[in-house]
Design an enzyme around this catalytic site. Sequence first.
Site, PDB file in Angstrom:
ATOM      1  CE  LYS A  81      86.299  70.860 -12.359  1.00  0.00           C
ATOM      2  NZ  LYS A  81      85.346  71.737 -12.677  1.00  0.00           N
ATOM      3  CB  SER A 114      85.700  66.637 -12.602  1.00  0.00           C
ATOM      4  OG  SER A 114      86.648  65.627 -13.025  1.00  0.00           O
ATOM      5  N   GLY A 172      86.984  69.665 -25.906  1.00  0.00           N
ATOM      6  CA  GLY A 172      88.486  69.885 -26.324  1.00  0.00           C
ATOM      7  C   GLY A 172      89.290  70.211 -25.083  1.00  0.00           C
ATOM      8  CE1 TYR A 182      89.798  70.304 -13.996  1.00  0.00           C
ATOM      9  CE2 TYR A 182      89.990  67.967 -13.557  1.00  0.00           C
ATOM     10  CZ  TYR A 182      89.062  68.929 -14.020  1.00  0.00           C
ATOM     11  OH  TYR A 182      87.870  69.029 -14.699  1.00  0.00           O
ATOM     12  CB  VAL A 198      84.121  74.924 -26.829  1.00  0.00           C
ATOM     13  CG1 VAL A 198      84.693  75.951 -27.939  1.00  0.00           C
ATOM     14  CG2 VAL A 198      84.862  75.197 -25.690  1.00  0.00           C
TER      15      VAL A 198
END
EC number: 1.1.1.270
Length: 260
Positions: A170, A151, A204, A166, A21
């Site tokens: 990163k 990111s 998503g 998170y 995805v």
Amino acid sequence: AGAGAMERWTGRVALVTGASVGIGAAVARALVQHGMKVVGCARSVDKIEKLAAECQSAGYPGTLIPYKCDLSNEEEILSMFSAIKTLHQGVDVCINNAGLARPEPLLSGKTEGWRTMIDVNVMAVSICTREAYQSMKERNIDDGHIININSMNGHSVVPQSVVHFYSATKYAVTALTEGLRQELREAKTHIRATCISPGLVETGFAFKLHDNDPERAAATYESIRCLKAEDMANAVIYVLSAPPHVQIGDIQMRPTEQIS
């Protein structure tokens, strides 16, 4: 970079993690369009099989090979690399795209959510990088490329508690990519290392982060005109197309309308 700049990758092997995805699927498609043999892995391969069929019926010059792999399990990663060695000689380009966020703040988060993020966002990236490098080394491949999908959260900490852990994973990717660049220099190779750091990309991703609040996830993407997965695929093509003496270290890209 003109279309010709991608010619040296024709027929060569790229591994794309998280290819079912979002960014991974878009990157896999773009590489197949440029004539590469792409091994796309994910835990569920049905979507990759569908994408492979689409690529084939569109007449793209490359091929997409779906591979089932749970990246939080080292054994599965190692057996995937050995299968790639048996079937396709090895990996010339490794795109560490798989990543996820769980909404677990630092003061109250669940350990399990933190561990999942470490396993996929940090450990799997490191294991795949090591195995891809060893694959290149044993075949004397001196022009390979390792691309980590990072990111903007790997460069600044935003005041949203659900992405703090998170963000830490990163930041690790930022350090790992630069460390990798240095080790590749020490090893006297011309293998390149790059990370691509997007802001909001319409995938998503937010729906997995806010899995109990789909309205909040949808709102994330509706507030501004976001980057698309295809924009990320174009960035990957740009990075791979750079002439051999040019190493792009990091592409930081945000939607024009993004504030943070």
